[in-house]
Structures are given as structure tokens and as C-alpha cells.
Design an enzyme around this catalytic site. Structure first.
Site, PDB file in Angstrom:
ATOM      1  N   LYS A 150       0.851  -1.207   0.000  1.00 12.38           N
ATOM      2  CA  LYS A 150       0.000   0.000   0.000  1.00 12.38           C
ATOM      3  C   LYS A 150       0.884   1.252   0.000  1.00 12.38           C
ATOM      4  O   LYS A 150       0.676   2.163  -0.806  1.00 12.38           O
ATOM      5  CB  LYS A 150      -0.890   0.014   1.234  1.00 12.38           C
ATOM      6  N   ASN A 151       1.873   1.287   0.899  1.00 16.34           N
ATOM      7  CA  ASN A 151       2.622   2.526   1.091  1.00 16.34           C
ATOM      8  C   ASN A 151       3.690   2.770   0.041  1.00 16.34           C
ATOM      9  O   ASN A 151       4.321   3.824   0.041  1.00 16.34           O
ATOM     10  CB  ASN A 151       3.199   2.573   2.511  1.00 16.34           C
ATOM     11  N   CYS A 188      -6.065   7.667   9.191  1.00 16.79           N
ATOM     12  CA  CYS A 188      -6.422   7.114  10.505  1.00 16.79           C
ATOM     13  C   CYS A 188      -6.122   8.139  11.605  1.00 16.79           C
ATOM     14  O   CYS A 188      -5.139   8.864  11.555  1.00 16.79           O
ATOM     15  CB  CYS A 188      -5.593   5.859  10.778  1.00 16.79           C
ATOM     16  N   ARG A 190      -1.122  14.495  12.991  1.00 21.62           N
ATOM     17  CA  ARG A 190      -0.648  14.293  11.613  1.00 21.62           C
ATOM     18  C   ARG A 190      -0.614  15.616  10.836  1.00 21.62           C
ATOM     19  O   ARG A 190      -1.239  15.790   9.803  1.00 21.62           O
ATOM     20  CB  ARG A 190      -1.506  13.259  10.903  1.00 21.62           C
ATOM     21  N   ASP A 243       3.726   0.811  12.441  1.00 21.83           N
ATOM     22  CA  ASP A 243       2.523   0.160  11.895  1.00 21.83           C
ATOM     23  C   ASP A 243       2.332  -1.248  12.435  1.00 21.83           C
ATOM     24  O   ASP A 243       1.253  -1.825  12.286  1.00 21.83           O
ATOM     25  CB  ASP A 243       2.585   0.124  10.365  1.00 21.83           C
ATOM     26  N   ARG A 267      -8.876  -0.694   4.183  1.00 23.17           N
ATOM     27  CA  ARG A 267      -8.052   0.377   3.599  1.00 23.17           C
ATOM     28  C   ARG A 267      -6.657  -0.124   3.288  1.00 23.17           C
ATOM     29  O   ARG A 267      -5.969   0.425   2.425  1.00 23.17           O
ATOM     30  CB  ARG A 267      -7.953   1.558   4.573  1.00 23.17           C
TER      31      ARG A 267
HETATM   32  C1  EPZ Z   1       3.566   7.081   6.462  1.00 23.40           C
HETATM   33  O1  EPZ Z   1       2.723   8.062   7.039  1.00 23.40           O
HETATM   34  C2  EPZ Z   1       2.706   5.832   6.319  1.00 23.40           C
HETATM   35  N1  EPZ Z   1       1.580   6.118   5.435  1.00 23.40           N
HETATM   36  C3  EPZ Z   1       2.183   5.408   7.688  1.00 23.40           C
HETATM   37  O2  EPZ Z   1       1.461   4.195   7.520  1.00 23.40           O
HETATM   38  C4  EPZ Z   1       3.385   5.140   8.598  1.00 23.40           C
HETATM   39  O3  EPZ Z   1       2.913   4.835   9.886  1.00 23.40           O
HETATM   40  C5  EPZ Z   1       4.275   6.385   8.662  1.00 23.40           C
HETATM   41  O4  EPZ Z   1       4.675   6.772   7.320  1.00 23.40           O
HETATM   42  C6  EPZ Z   1       5.534   6.151   9.484  1.00 23.40           C
HETATM   43  O5  EPZ Z   1       6.254   5.092   8.940  1.00 23.40           O
HETATM   44  C7  EPZ Z   1       1.775   6.083   4.093  1.00 23.40           C
HETATM   45  O6  EPZ Z   1       2.879   5.853   3.614  1.00 23.40           O
HETATM   46  C8  EPZ Z   1       0.573   6.367   3.231  1.00 23.40           C
HETATM   47  P1  EPZ Z   1       5.406  10.550   8.685  1.00 23.40           P
HETATM   48  P2  EPZ Z   1       3.207   9.616   7.101  1.00 23.40           P
HETATM   49  O7  EPZ Z   1       5.258  11.803   7.898  1.00 23.40           O
HETATM   50  O8  EPZ Z   1       3.968   9.956   5.865  1.00 23.40           O
HETATM   51  C9  EPZ Z   1       4.912  13.749  12.156  1.00 23.40           C
HETATM   52  C10 EPZ Z   1      -0.367   2.745   7.716  1.00 23.40           C
HETATM   53  O9  EPZ Z   1      -0.919   2.186   8.683  1.00 23.40           O
HETATM   54  N2  EPZ Z   1       4.849  14.737  11.080  1.00 23.40           N
HETATM   55  O10 EPZ Z   1       6.696   9.805   8.618  1.00 23.40           O
HETATM   56  O11 EPZ Z   1       2.046  10.433   7.474  1.00 23.40           O
HETATM   57  C11 EPZ Z   1       3.671  12.870  12.145  1.00 23.40           C
HETATM   58  O12 EPZ Z   1       2.598  13.504  12.823  1.00 23.40           O
HETATM   59  C12 EPZ Z   1       0.045   4.197   7.815  1.00 23.40           C
HETATM   60  O13 EPZ Z   1      -0.117   2.182   6.617  1.00 23.40           O
HETATM   61  C13 EPZ Z   1       4.833  16.078  11.397  1.00 23.40           C
HETATM   62  O14 EPZ Z   1       4.881  16.460  12.565  1.00 23.40           O
HETATM   63  O15 EPZ Z   1       4.234   9.532   8.330  1.00 23.40           O
HETATM   64  C14 EPZ Z   1       4.154  11.637  12.857  1.00 23.40           C
HETATM   65  O16 EPZ Z   1       4.090  11.865  14.241  1.00 23.40           O
HETATM   66  C15 EPZ Z   1      -0.291   4.815   9.169  1.00 23.40           C
HETATM   67  N3  EPZ Z   1       4.768  16.996  10.397  1.00 23.40           N
HETATM   68  C16 EPZ Z   1       5.612  11.529  12.405  1.00 23.40           C
HETATM   69  O17 EPZ Z   1       5.989  12.833  11.940  1.00 23.40           O
HETATM   70  C17 EPZ Z   1       4.719  16.615   9.072  1.00 23.40           C
HETATM   71  O18 EPZ Z   1       4.659  17.510   8.190  1.00 23.40           O
HETATM   72  C18 EPZ Z   1       5.853  10.531  11.277  1.00 23.40           C
HETATM   73  O19 EPZ Z   1       5.022  10.906  10.204  1.00 23.40           O
HETATM   74  C19 EPZ Z   1       4.738  15.242   8.767  1.00 23.40           C
HETATM   75  C20 EPZ Z   1       4.809  14.314   9.782  1.00 23.40           C
END
Ligand code: EPZ
Length: 420
Positions: free
Chosen positions: A24-25, A118, A123, A306, A398
Site C-alpha cells: 500500500k505505502n 487514521c 498528523r 505500523d 483500507r
Molecule cells: C507514512 O505516514 C505511512 N503512510 C504510515 O502508515 C506510517 O505509519 C508512517 O509513514 C511512518 O512510517 C503512508 O505511507 C501512506 P510521517 P506519514 O510523515 O507519511 C509527524 C499505515 O498504517 N509529522 O513519517 O504520514 C507525524 O505527525 C500508515 O499504513 C509532522 O509532525 O508519516 C508523525 O508523528 C499509518 N509533520 C511523524 O511525523 C509533518 O509535516 C511521522 O510521520 C509530517 C509528519
């Protein structure tokens, strides 16, 4: 078939061989990247999940011609003539934020509602915006995110943390921006390597640096390509944990086991036998599961956030007391009250959960709180005495093509409950 939930009768050790759906990702950023340039792209092994369906709907509204046959999605982006995504799909999925970078890269303009996804934390998208600003984009944030970039220009993109999505957005905007771009710290998840391989197959010039950054030399245009998405490491990890929870024995053929290094090392510490053979990854859990005294989730290659909820479901019946600290998202323990309904002994503070292993879980009527939390409830029900029912399985759909089909193939007593 409209389903209202899943019914699972526990106590059956999972046994057999399971092939894993496309990631998916990896598929989601690759689909967004299809709108960069006019070439035809064929994406093989694209998972049939709701987040992909929502993404394809957004792409069609932007002017893409999409044709799906089996696991292959064919995208003709030559007709892309819009820069506003609109629609409820954008507000439903987190990965819609990737259309910011893709539309800036293609149209030099983007208008999106704030992304969904989710409810596992606030986020925010501040890192996405900061990254794109460093490439020359200007933002106007009202109830929608409006960005324009008269002339995107390659340059230094500094991230405050290795955000997966922000790294992907920066790549999407930089790949056709004139000049050289260096993104650091860049997220190291394998899904980003897949996005880069897909784009390089279209003529992009992207490479990882020794210091953990990503260097991009902007190219004028991208051609078409055919790309096969790799297997989903989180789905694979979910099924490995389900096999461990039920004291089973499963094989996953043709799987890049190095993508699950942290999980496999942990499973071995828990007393589970894991063999990474030439042909398949094999797991056998014929002994009691040992508790995990302390574990933190971390960016790749650390233990993946995850798989935190699915792991917690396994530790409910481990011998001893475990402690898991969730360092990535601030509210990813929403499965705990559901597990407690089954008798699990779990205490949480803001970031850590302490799980006291008990001999047995009791079946219950459960509600899935989010995608991976839903998968965790499936793992808990598979090991519980009696039959459990899980509602809100749309969250599970999803990310999992058909968790009922997959686990049924491994011998689980599991069925969809049809909507009356
Ligand atoms: C990706 O989400 C994945 N989703 C998530 O998988 C996964 O948990 C996550 O990466 C971490 O590995 C997809 O790839 C579609 P991040 P993403 O930006 O990109 C904070 C699943 O179950 N942050 O690395 O949203 C954020 O709030 C999903 O498949 C900011 O503060 O993750 C989080 O605490 C869930 N500001 C942390 O960083 C930003 O601008 C990591 O987020 C962006 C992120």
C-alpha cells in the site's frame, strides 16, 4: 458484498503458505507520481484496497485515464488539466497530501483540502509545506491548502525529522525542477526506494547519499514505464505476528526479509523460530512466547510503528511483562480498550504501554479503531477462546486486500458477516 464485520473463532494455529499483496505505502506515492509527465505508466501488483481506489478516483478527477485489469493499473496522464483535487476521497486518506508535490511538479499549482487518514495523531503537514517552500512553492492556508510555484527550483531541502510523506512530496516536486536538490534527513523506508526506482525508470535522476540524504538532478520531462510494486511488509508482518500468536507455522515465499529485520529479530527474542530461506521466509512458534521487556517504535530500519498494535495483541499472552513505547504517533494505543474487553492486562501512559501476559484471552464484540488497530484485534480474536465479532472493518479494508481470504487460507476460522 456489503459486510458489517468479521466473525473469528479463536484457538486454531495458522499453518501454510501465504503470498503477500502489493505494498500500500509504495503503491500510493507511485500512483501520485504517475501524474508527473505525459507518458503511459503501467503499475503491476497494485493492491486492491480502498486507499488505492480513493487515489485512483482523485487521479481521474484530475484528468487521468485509468484502466485496471487484474492487479495492473494503466495510467494515461496526458489529459491532466486540473490542479484542484476536491472530493471526499482527498479528505479521507492521508496519502492524498502527496498530490501537493505531484501537482506542483506537473501544473506548478495545487489546491487540496487538508488530508485525512487514521486518527492516530494530529498528523500535521508542516514538514511537507516547509520542504516544498524550500523548492520555491508559495502557500496560502485557509480551509484548503493552496500552493503555487511559478518556477520550482532545485535546492537544499532540510527536514526537521525523516518524515516519510514529506520526503516523498519533496521528491515529487523536485524530480522535474531545474537544478540539483538534496533532501535530508530523508526517510529510509523501503517504500521511498520503490518510488525512486519507479521515477528513475521514467528517466528521473534520483539517488541516496552516504549521509542518509536523497540527491535529485532535475530533468525536463519523464517518459512512461512499467513497474511492479513489491510485497507489503506491514501485511507480511501482520501475518507473521498472527502465526506467532496462534502458535502456528507459516511460510511467505519470495519475500525481501531484510525489509522486516527489526520484527524478525524481535520474534527470535520472543522465542519464535524464524528462518530466512532462499525461497521463503518461514516462521514456527511451537514454544510459549516470551515477553519483550522494552521496545520503542522508530523510523526505518527500527521497529515499525505500523506493527506496534499487532505486536501488542501477541504480547497479551506472552510469558511475563512487556513494555512498548510508541515514539512516532501520539495516539496509537486506541486498540487497548478493545483488548482489555478480552481480558488483556494493559496499562498505558501517553507514550508507553505495559502489557502483563495472561494465559488466555476471552472472545468479545469489538470495534476496530483504525487500520492497524483493526488488524491487531483480528490477531487477538484468532487466539481467544470462543468467537469474537469485529465491527468497523472498513478501516481494515483500507490496507488489507482481504484479510479474511488470507487468514482463511492459513486455516483460521474467520468469515465476513454480511450486511442485513
Ligand atoms: C507514512 O505516514 C505511512 N503512510 C504510515 O502508515 C506510517 O505509519 C508512517 O509513514 C511512518 O512510517 C503512508 O505511507 C501512506 P510521517 P506519514 O510523515 O507519511 C509527524 C499505515 O498504517 N509529522 O513519517 O504520514 C507525524 O505527525 C500508515 O499504513 C509532522 O509532525 O508519516 C508523525 O508523528 C499509518 N509533520 C511523524 O511525523 C509533518 O509535516 C511521522 O510521520 C509530517 C509528519
Amino acid at each position: 458484498m456489503d459486510v458489517s464485520g468479521l466473525e473469528i473463532t479463536g484457538g486454531v494455529p495458522l499453518r501454510g503458505e501465504i503470498c503477500i499483496q502489493g505494498s500500500k505505502n509504495a503503491a500510493l506515492p507511485i500512483l501520485a507520481a504517475c501524474i508527473l509527465g505525459e507518458g503511459i505508466c503501467e503499475i503491476e501488483n497494485c493492491p486492491r484496497i480502498d486507499d488505492v481506489a480513493d487515489t485512483l478516483a482523485i487521479m481521474q478527477r484530475l484528468g487521468c485515464r485509468i484502466r485496471r485489469s487484474g492487479d495492473t493499473v494503466r495510467v494515461d496522464a496526458s489529459g491532466v488539466d486540473r490542479f484542484e483535487t476536491g472530493g471526499e476521497e482527498t479528505a479521507r486518506i492521508r496519502s492524498s497530501v502527496l498530490f501537493l508535490g505531484a501537482l506542483l511538479g506537473r501544473m506548478r499549482k495545487a489546491v487540496l483540502p487538508l488530508p485525512g487518514g487514521c486518527a492516530i495523531g494530529a498528523r500535521p503537514i508542516d514538514q511537507h509545506i516547509a520542504a516544498l517552500r524550500q523548492l520555491g512553492a508559495r502557500f496560502f492556508l485557509e480551509e484548503k491548502v493552496t500552493a503555487d510555484a511559478g518556477a520550482l527550483k532545485g535546492g537544499r531541502v532540510r527536514l526537521a525529522m525523516p518524515s516519510v510523506g514529506a520526503t516523498e512530496n519533496a521528491i515529487l516536486a523536485a524530480v522535474t525542477a531545474p537544478g540539483e536538490t538534496l533532501i535530508s534527513p530523508a526517510a529510509r523506508e523501503p517504500e521511498i526506494d520503490e518510488l525512486c526506482a519507479f521515477l528513475n525508470g521514467r528517466g528521473a535522476q534520483i539517488m541516496r547519499t552516504e549521509e542518509g540524504g536523497i540527491r535529485i538532478v532535475g530533468v525536463r520531462r519523464l517518459g512512461g514505464t512499467r513497474y511492479r510494486v513489491g510485497p507489503d511488509r506491514i501485511v507480511a508482518g501482520t501475518y507473521l505476528l498472527a502465526a506467532a500468536a496462534t502458535r502456528g507455522q507459516i511460510e511467505i515465499p519470495e519475500f525481501p526479509h531484510q525489509e522486516l529485520g527489526a520484527l524478525l529479530a524481535l520474534l527470535r527474542r520472543m522465542g519464535v523460530t524464524v528462518v530466512c530461506g532462499e525461497r521463503a521466509l518461514c516462521l514456527s512458534a511451537d514454544r510459549p512466547i516470551r515477553a519483550v521487556p522494552y521496545l520503542e517504535t522508530a523510523p526505518y530500519p527500527g521497529f515499525p510503528t505500523d506493527l506496534q498494535s499487532p505486536l501488542m495483541a501477541v504480547l497479551c499472552r506472552a510469558r511475563g511483562e512487556s513494555c512498548i513505547c510508541e515514539t512516532i504517533f501520539e495516539s496509537r494505543f486506541r486498540t487497548v480498550p478493545q483488548l482489555q474487553k478480552m481480558g488483556a492486562k494493559i496499562q498505558t501512559d501517553s507514550r508507553c504501554a505495559v502489557i502483563k501476559g495472561i494465559p488466555a484471552l476471552t472472545s468479545a464484540s469489538l470495534t476496530s479503531p483504525d487500520l492497524r488497530g483493526g488488524a491487531a484485534l483480528v490477531i487477538a480474536a484468532l487466539q481467544a477462546n470462543g468467537s469474537s465479532v469485529i465491527q468497523n472493518t472498513r478501516y481494515i479494508a483500507r490496507g488489507y486486500e482481504d484479510i479474511c481470504r488470507d487468514l482463511g487460507r492459513l486455516g483460521a476460522k474467520i468469515r465476513w458477516i454480511e450486511e442485513e
